[in-house]
Motif scaffolding. Structure first.
Motif, PDB file in Angstrom:
ATOM      1  N   GLN A  91       0.794  -1.214   0.000  1.00 15.97           N
ATOM      2  CA  GLN A  91       0.000   0.000   0.000  1.00 15.97           C
ATOM      3  C   GLN A  91       0.834   1.275   0.000  1.00 15.97           C
ATOM      4  O   GLN A  91       0.322   2.361  -0.254  1.00 15.97           O
ATOM      5  CB  GLN A  91      -0.940   0.024   1.219  1.00 15.97           C
ATOM      6  N   ILE A 143      -7.664  -0.654   4.114  1.00 18.74           N
ATOM      7  CA  ILE A 143      -7.118  -1.946   3.712  1.00 18.74           C
ATOM      8  C   ILE A 143      -8.261  -2.941   3.745  1.00 18.74           C
ATOM      9  O   ILE A 143      -8.930  -3.101   4.767  1.00 18.74           O
ATOM     10  CB  ILE A 143      -5.985  -2.390   4.649  1.00 18.74           C
ATOM     11  N   SER A 146       1.279   4.851   4.822  1.00 25.65           N
ATOM     12  CA  SER A 146       1.050   3.432   4.575  1.00 25.65           C
ATOM     13  C   SER A 146       0.626   2.681   5.831  1.00 25.65           C
ATOM     14  O   SER A 146       0.368   1.498   5.777  1.00 25.65           O
ATOM     15  CB  SER A 146       2.325   2.784   4.028  1.00 25.65           C
ATOM     16  N   ASP A 202      -7.092  -6.208  -0.906  1.00 23.75           N
ATOM     17  CA  ASP A 202      -5.634  -6.154  -0.745  1.00 23.75           C
ATOM     18  C   ASP A 202      -5.065  -7.500  -0.323  1.00 23.75           C
ATOM     19  O   ASP A 202      -3.902  -7.797  -0.599  1.00 23.75           O
ATOM     20  CB  ASP A 202      -5.276  -5.099   0.320  1.00 23.75           C
TER      21      ASP A 202
END
Length: 246
Positions: free
Chosen positions: A31, A39, A83, A138
């Motif tokens: 990411q 996420i 992130s 993800d």
């Protein structure tokens, strides 16, 4: 059955702890180039949700590592990397299961392991026909699922479809014994598999999931084989690891 699964969770805990830590690290690394955002993690066959506590622990461990690397005098909101799982929240776990589960039971389980309810969503669906768009997750989690679905290959293909490029699948499955190494165990598995399917929600004793994953066209595959102690010869052979979509 409940006592058997409790015994199993105790035996498999070291494997799950390592795998979920690795999964969270991979998701965060993926990411970093995408900017902040939720996420999204899909669990197929959530069952009684024993994996949530491992995901939560791995996520919290990652956040603690990031917090420790920051200058404590700096405002956290200004210095936290984009992130991080903290800025990516609310994380969304969607659970697809081939069998029905009560939303109330799911919410109670989520409370017990520390996940806010608004971060979780339950979908009842077929593992071979997931009701999600292409490249929408993800990461994905499947543990003790491919032994009982009607089409293991179809399920793996569906998970690949809904994963983003570079997305990861964490998997743990019990598998058939090798004809070359444990022929007598394999004979027993073959003979007893119909009974196992009848009494254990369609669970097969002779699935060769490791071979299926190796032939799945993944961009990367970190797969290990071993025995989970305390399960007996019919169920102790396992494969586990993380597969990455090309």
């Amino acid at each position: 059955m409940a006592s058997v699964m409790q015994q199993y969770e105790v035996a498999i805990e070291p494997v799950k702890t390592t795998l979920f830590t690795s999964l969270v690290d991979k998701v965060v690394a993926q990411q970093e180039g995408q900017g902040p955002g939720p996420i999204r993690i899909l669990e197929v066959g959530v069952g009684a949700a024993p994996n949530l506590r491992y995901l939560l622990a791995a996520s919290e461990g990652r956040q603690q590592q990031q917090a420790a690397s920051l200058d404590v005098d700096e405002p956290r909101s200004a210095s936290m990397p984009s992130s991080s799982l903290a800025q990516a929240s609310p994380a969304l776990m969607q659970a697809a299961s081939p069998s029905a589960h009560s939303p109330l039971q799911w919410e109670l389980t989520a409370d017990a392991v520390g996940f806010p309810q608004q971060q979780l969503r339950l979908e009842v669906a077929s593992a071979e026909q997931l009701p999600f768009a292409d490249a929408s997750f993800d990461a994905a989690v499947m543990t003790l699922v491919l032994c009982s679905v009607a089409s293991p290959a179809g399920t793996v293909a569906e998970v690949q479809r809904v994963l983003k490029p570079g997305g990861s699948l964490l998997t743990i499955e019990h598998v058939a014994a090798s004809w070359d190494v444990e022929p007598w165990v394999r004979v027993q598995q073959t003979l007893l598999s119909p009974l196992q399917q009848a009494v254990a929600d369609g669970c097969h004793l002779t699935r060769e999931t490791g071979q299926l994953l190796r032939q799945g066209g993944w961009g990367g595959l970190e797969l290990e084989e071993g025995k989970v102690p305390g399960l007996g010869a019919l169920l102790e052979n396992h494969v586990w690891g993380i597969a990455t979509k090309a």
